[in-house]
Design a protein around this motif. Structure first.
Motif, PDB file in Angstrom:
ATOM      1  N   TYR A   1       0.703  -1.186  -0.044  1.00  0.00           N
ATOM      2  CA  TYR A   1       0.067   0.051  -0.063  1.00  0.00           C
ATOM      3  C   TYR A   1       0.832   1.300   0.185  1.00  0.00           C
ATOM      4  N   SER A   2       2.057   0.960  -0.207  1.00  0.00           N
ATOM      5  CA  SER A   2       2.827   2.449  -0.364  1.00  0.00           C
ATOM      6  C   SER A   2       2.579   3.005  -1.729  1.00  0.00           C
ATOM      7  N   LYS A   3       2.929   4.483  -1.338  1.00  0.00           N
ATOM      8  CA  LYS A   3       2.612   5.310  -2.633  1.00  0.00           C
ATOM      9  C   LYS A   3       3.684   5.001  -3.959  1.00  0.00           C
TER      10      LYS A   3
ATOM     11  N   ARG B   1       4.711   2.075  -4.870  1.00  0.00           N
ATOM     12  CA  ARG B   1       4.247   0.994  -5.783  1.00  0.00           C
ATOM     13  C   ARG B   1       3.140   1.005  -6.462  1.00  0.00           C
ATOM     14  N   LYS B   2       2.479   2.198  -6.384  1.00  0.00           N
ATOM     15  CA  LYS B   2       1.210   2.501  -6.950  1.00  0.00           C
ATOM     16  C   LYS B   2       1.141   2.419  -8.523  1.00  0.00           C
ATOM     17  N   LYS B   3       2.053   3.007  -8.987  1.00  0.00           N
ATOM     18  CA  LYS B   3       2.135   3.044 -10.323  1.00  0.00           C
ATOM     19  C   LYS B   3       2.639   1.910 -11.095  1.00  0.00           C
TER      20      LYS B   3
ATOM     21  N   ASP C   1      -0.923  -0.297 -10.761  1.00  0.00           N
ATOM     22  CA  ASP C   1      -1.905   0.334 -11.862  1.00  0.00           C
ATOM     23  C   ASP C   1      -1.233  -0.272 -13.228  1.00  0.00           C
TER      24      ASP C   1
END
Length: 54
Positions: free
Chosen positions: A26-28, A30-32, A35
């Motif tokens: 849930y770290s920012k 890893r978001k890309k 996605d």
């Protein structure tokens, strides 16, 4: 040290591993990446040029 001490240490280690994986997922940062991975099934879809639906 008896078996219960080892069981307690294993429980603590499993809890720390679980929390670490949750923080990683849930770290920012890893978001890309997540996605991009979520959209991979749609990457090969090409619209047909003849107008027919499949």
């Amino acid at each position: 040290m008896d078996i219960n001490t080892f069981r307690g240490l294993a429980t603590v280690f499993a809890f720390i591993a679980f929390i670490s994986i949750c923080l990683w997922a849930y770290s920012k940062q890893r978001k890309k990446d997540f996605d991009d991975a979520a959209n991979l099934p749609f990457a090969d879809d090409k619209p047909s040029s003849d107008g027919e639906s499949q």
